[in-house]
Design a protein around this motif. Structure first.
Motif, short mmCIF file in Angstrom:
data_model
loop_
_atom_site.label_atom_id
_atom_site.label_comp_id
_atom_site.label_asym_id
_atom_site.label_seq_id
_atom_site.Cartn_x
_atom_site.Cartn_y
_atom_site.Cartn_z
N ASN A 263 0.86 -1.18 0.00
CA ASN A 263 0.00 0.00 0.00
C ASN A 263 0.90 1.23 0.00
OD1 ASN A 263 -1.75 2.09 0.46
ND2 ASN A 263 -2.55 1.30 2.39
N ALA A 264 0.90 1.96 -1.11
CA ALA A 264 1.74 3.15 -1.25
C ALA A 264 1.07 4.39 -0.68
CB ALA A 264 2.08 3.37 -2.73
N GLY A 265 -0.12 4.23 -0.07
CA GLY A 265 -0.79 5.37 0.56
C GLY A 265 -2.09 5.72 -0.14
N PRO A 266 -2.61 6.91 0.17
CA PRO A 266 -3.87 7.32 -0.44
C PRO A 266 -3.72 7.61 -1.93
CG PRO A 266 -3.04 9.01 1.07
CD PRO A 266 -2.10 7.86 1.14
N LEU A 267 -4.85 7.62 -2.62
CA LEU A 267 -4.85 7.95 -4.04
C LEU A 267 -4.22 9.32 -4.26
CD1 LEU A 267 -8.46 6.89 -5.14
CD2 LEU A 267 -6.32 5.66 -5.53
#
Length: 192
Positions: free
Chosen positions: A65-69
């Protein structure tokens, strides 16, 4: 032609883990907007279902998970909840900028996209490197209407409810498409 003749289109093994980004809105909400499954709980389910694929003993794929959009065009508020925002995020996937996981919390996006809020989910690659045959970005969209706590079958369109385990199966299924897999053609006689 896309990719290399006779070679499967896959994620680049040298670029593991596959980086995905997640919608910042609730996973599901009631028709009046009250959250039913929070973003944090939805994110935990997404991570768990990616882990199912990662744990396959013969698999050589990992996810992170690279974070939020990331913001894209008119999408700036973190929660994809309009068709214009969806189109902007899909565009960022099509150009290989990010691999989004979108929560359609109430089925309104699916209604706007395909005219049917009864679609449970969809996923697949949206950008590929035609020279190497590697997937550059994929996208998944899930319909929280199936987990909004409402079971209404006497209306059109109906609002069916799925158990958490049934919906997790949908996430795992769609993440197979996210990886580039199609439907199996074996045992199709037992599909129904």
């Amino acid at each position: 032609a896309m990719g290399i003749a006779g070679q499967p289109i896959i994620w680049d093994p040298a670029s593991m883990p596959v980086q995905y980004r997640v919608d910042g809105g609730p996973f599901s909400r009631t028709p009046d907007g009250a959250p039913v499954i929070s973003n944090a709980d939805g994110l935990a389910r997404v991570q768990a279902m990616f882990q199912v694929w990662q744990d396959v003993p013969t698999a050589a794929i990992t996810f992170h998970n690279a974070g939020p959009l990331q913001a894209a065009g008119v999408f700036t508020d973190g929660d994809v909840d309009t068709l214009a925002e969806y189109d902007a995020v899909e565009g960022s996937c099509n150009n290989g900028t990010q691999s989004p996981v979108i929560f359609d919390a109430d089925g309104s996006l699916f209604n706007d996209l395909v005219g049917d809020p009864s679609v449970i989910g969809m996923s697949g690659p949206c950008a590929m490197d035609s020279a190497t045959g590697h997937i550059a970005a994929s996208m998944a969209v899930f319909n929280g209407r199936f987990r909004d706590g409402i079971e209404q079958t006497g209306y059109f369109p109906p609002n069916y409810e799925m158990t958490a385990a049934e919906f997790d199966e949908v996430l795992a299924h769609e993440f197979g498409h996210f990886m580039g897999l199609d439907h199996s053609q074996i045992n199709k006689e037992v599909l129904y």
